[in-house]
Design an enzyme around this catalytic site. Structure first.
Site, PDB file in Angstrom:
ATOM      1  N   THR A 177     -16.458  -4.292 -22.943  1.00 38.22           N
ATOM      2  CA  THR A 177     -17.553  -4.445 -21.993  1.00 38.22           C
ATOM      3  C   THR A 177     -17.461  -3.388 -20.898  1.00 38.22           C
ATOM      4  OG1 THR A 177     -16.421  -6.017 -20.509  1.00 38.22           O
ATOM      5  CG2 THR A 177     -17.518  -6.920 -22.456  1.00 38.22           C
ATOM      6  N   GLY A 178     -18.620  -3.012 -20.368  1.00 36.21           N
ATOM      7  CA  GLY A 178     -18.641  -1.994 -19.324  1.00 36.21           C
ATOM      8  C   GLY A 178     -17.969  -0.709 -19.752  1.00 36.21           C
ATOM      9  N   SER A 179     -18.351  -0.206 -20.926  1.00 33.65           N
ATOM     10  CA  SER A 179     -17.591   0.901 -21.533  1.00 33.65           C
ATOM     11  C   SER A 179     -18.358   2.212 -21.616  1.00 33.65           C
ATOM     12  CB  SER A 179     -17.115   0.490 -22.929  1.00 33.65           C
ATOM     13  OG  SER A 179     -18.153  -0.072 -23.700  1.00 33.65           O
ATOM     14  N   THR A 180     -19.324   2.399 -20.731  1.00 32.34           N
ATOM     15  CA  THR A 180     -20.065   3.664 -20.757  1.00 32.34           C
ATOM     16  C   THR A 180     -19.386   4.744 -19.924  1.00 32.34           C
ATOM     17  OG1 THR A 180     -21.474   2.925 -18.918  1.00 32.34           O
ATOM     18  CG2 THR A 180     -22.277   2.535 -21.165  1.00 32.34           C
ATOM     19  N   GLY A 216     -15.517   5.682 -17.360  1.00 34.26           N
ATOM     20  CA  GLY A 216     -14.237   5.291 -16.796  1.00 34.26           C
ATOM     21  C   GLY A 216     -13.238   4.696 -17.762  1.00 34.26           C
ATOM     22  N   ILE A 217     -12.511   3.703 -17.276  1.00 32.62           N
ATOM     23  CA  ILE A 217     -11.479   3.060 -18.084  1.00 32.62           C
ATOM     24  C   ILE A 217     -12.073   2.454 -19.339  1.00 32.62           C
ATOM     25  CG2 ILE A 217      -9.845   1.132 -18.129  1.00 32.62           C
ATOM     26  CD1 ILE A 217      -9.286   1.669 -15.158  1.00 32.62           C
ATOM     27  N   GLY A 218     -13.239   1.849 -19.239  1.00 33.71           N
ATOM     28  CA  GLY A 218     -13.868   1.228 -20.405  1.00 33.71           C
ATOM     29  C   GLY A 218     -14.164   2.223 -21.509  1.00 33.71           C
ATOM     30  N   SER A 234      -6.165  -5.885 -12.233  1.00 36.16           N
ATOM     31  CA  SER A 234      -5.818  -4.814 -11.297  1.00 36.16           C
ATOM     32  C   SER A 234      -4.538  -5.179 -10.578  1.00 36.16           C
ATOM     33  CB  SER A 234      -6.940  -4.640 -10.269  1.00 36.16           C
ATOM     34  OG  SER A 234      -6.534  -3.827  -9.187  1.00 36.16           O
ATOM     35  N   TYR A 292     -12.800  -8.379  -3.732  1.00 40.35           N
ATOM     36  CA  TYR A 292     -12.446  -7.802  -5.039  1.00 40.35           C
ATOM     37  C   TYR A 292     -11.106  -8.357  -5.505  1.00 40.35           C
ATOM     38  CZ  TYR A 292     -10.720  -4.233  -8.325  1.00 40.35           C
ATOM     39  OH  TYR A 292     -10.178  -3.577  -9.406  1.00 40.35           O
TER      40      TYR A 292
END
Length: 263
Positions: A13-16, A18-20, A141, A154
């Site tokens: 998820t959220g892989s467009t 950065g880390i993803g 994190s 956060y």
């Protein structure tokens, strides 16, 4: 060690970016069918192209959905009814003084950072259990155990992820499904680059140099004394998703450069 997931489907998820994106690329090298996710189709398409450029034989698909909402998760599950590997990476962060964070911002962070993983795990882990194999990974994190004063809202979501991850691992005891959290420290993702943009422009230093300055100033307990690269975090995640990591579950695995001052 050769990691082979060629018979598995992995959703990151959220892989467009950065880390993803780095995790998606890493999993693509294992032969897994990787499903990229982002909120917008054009971002998903760009990420797929980036993966194929680096891993020409990658088996990669994409689904655009806003996983920070219950409706978005429902749309994802309707489009992709089952996965073998679920990496709950989608998340947001934003430095903001505690006394200036309104209720709705606490709720927004909780929905995106915590409930996305709760809902997707609830949707997919039962099928993993029935098939006798699966991997669920929460990207938490070091802020989960080292609450940052500049963004308490956060940090609390990252601590919550550890509780969900550990509890789900115990729920799935003896099933062949493992559940773990990975805890990056400061990492040179696009989000961090944006956060440090003013400093890089003002000083003329590279992002890596400004990242190292940030770590030394704000995370002085760091042992590596620099920010990590996204690939360094992805390497840990790919291993945790592997068949070789079968005895690792219920764990909080740090890729924080030694920031958390605990054994």
């Amino acid at each position: 060690m050769k990691i082979d997931l060629s018979d598995k489907t992995a959703l990151v998820t959220g892989s467009t970016l950065g880390i993803g994106l780095a995790i998606a690329k890493g999993l693509a090298t294992t032969g897994a069918t990787v499903v990229v996710n982002g909120r917008k189709q054009d971002a998903v398409d760009k990420a797929i192209a980036a993966i194929k450029a680096e891993v020409p034989d990658a088996k990669v698909e994409g689904i655009a959905a806003d996983l920070g909402t219950a409706d978005g998760v429902s749309a994802m599950v309707a489009a992709l009814p089952a996965v073998d590997v679920l990496v709950n990476n989608v998340g947001i962060f934003n430095p903001q003084p505690f006394f200036e964070v309104p209720d709705e911002e606490w709720t927004r962070f909780f929905e995106i950072n915590v409930m996305s993983g709760v809902r997707l795990s609830r949707a997919y882990a039962q099928g993993m259990k029935e098939r006798g194999w699966g991997r669920v990974v929460f990207i938490s994190s070091e802020s989960a155990i080292n609450t940052p004063v500049e963004m308490v809202h956060y940090g609390f979501t990252k601590t919550a992820q550890l509780a969900v991850s550990r509890g789900l691992a115990k729920t799935l005891a003896g099933t062949g499904v493992t559940v773990n959290s990975v805890l990056p420290g400061p990492t040179l993702s696009e989000g961090v680059a944006e956060m440090l943009k003013d400093e890089t422009e003002k000083t003329g230093k590279s992002l890596a140099e400004v990242g190292a300055d940030f770590v030394k100033a704000h995370r002085p307990s760091s042992i590596i004394q620099r920010a990590a690269e996204v690939e360094e975090v992805a390497n840990m995640v790919v291993y945790v998703c592997s068949k070789q990591a079968s005895a690792t579950t219920g764990a909080a695995l740090r890729v924080d450069g030694g920031v958390a001052d605990t054994i």
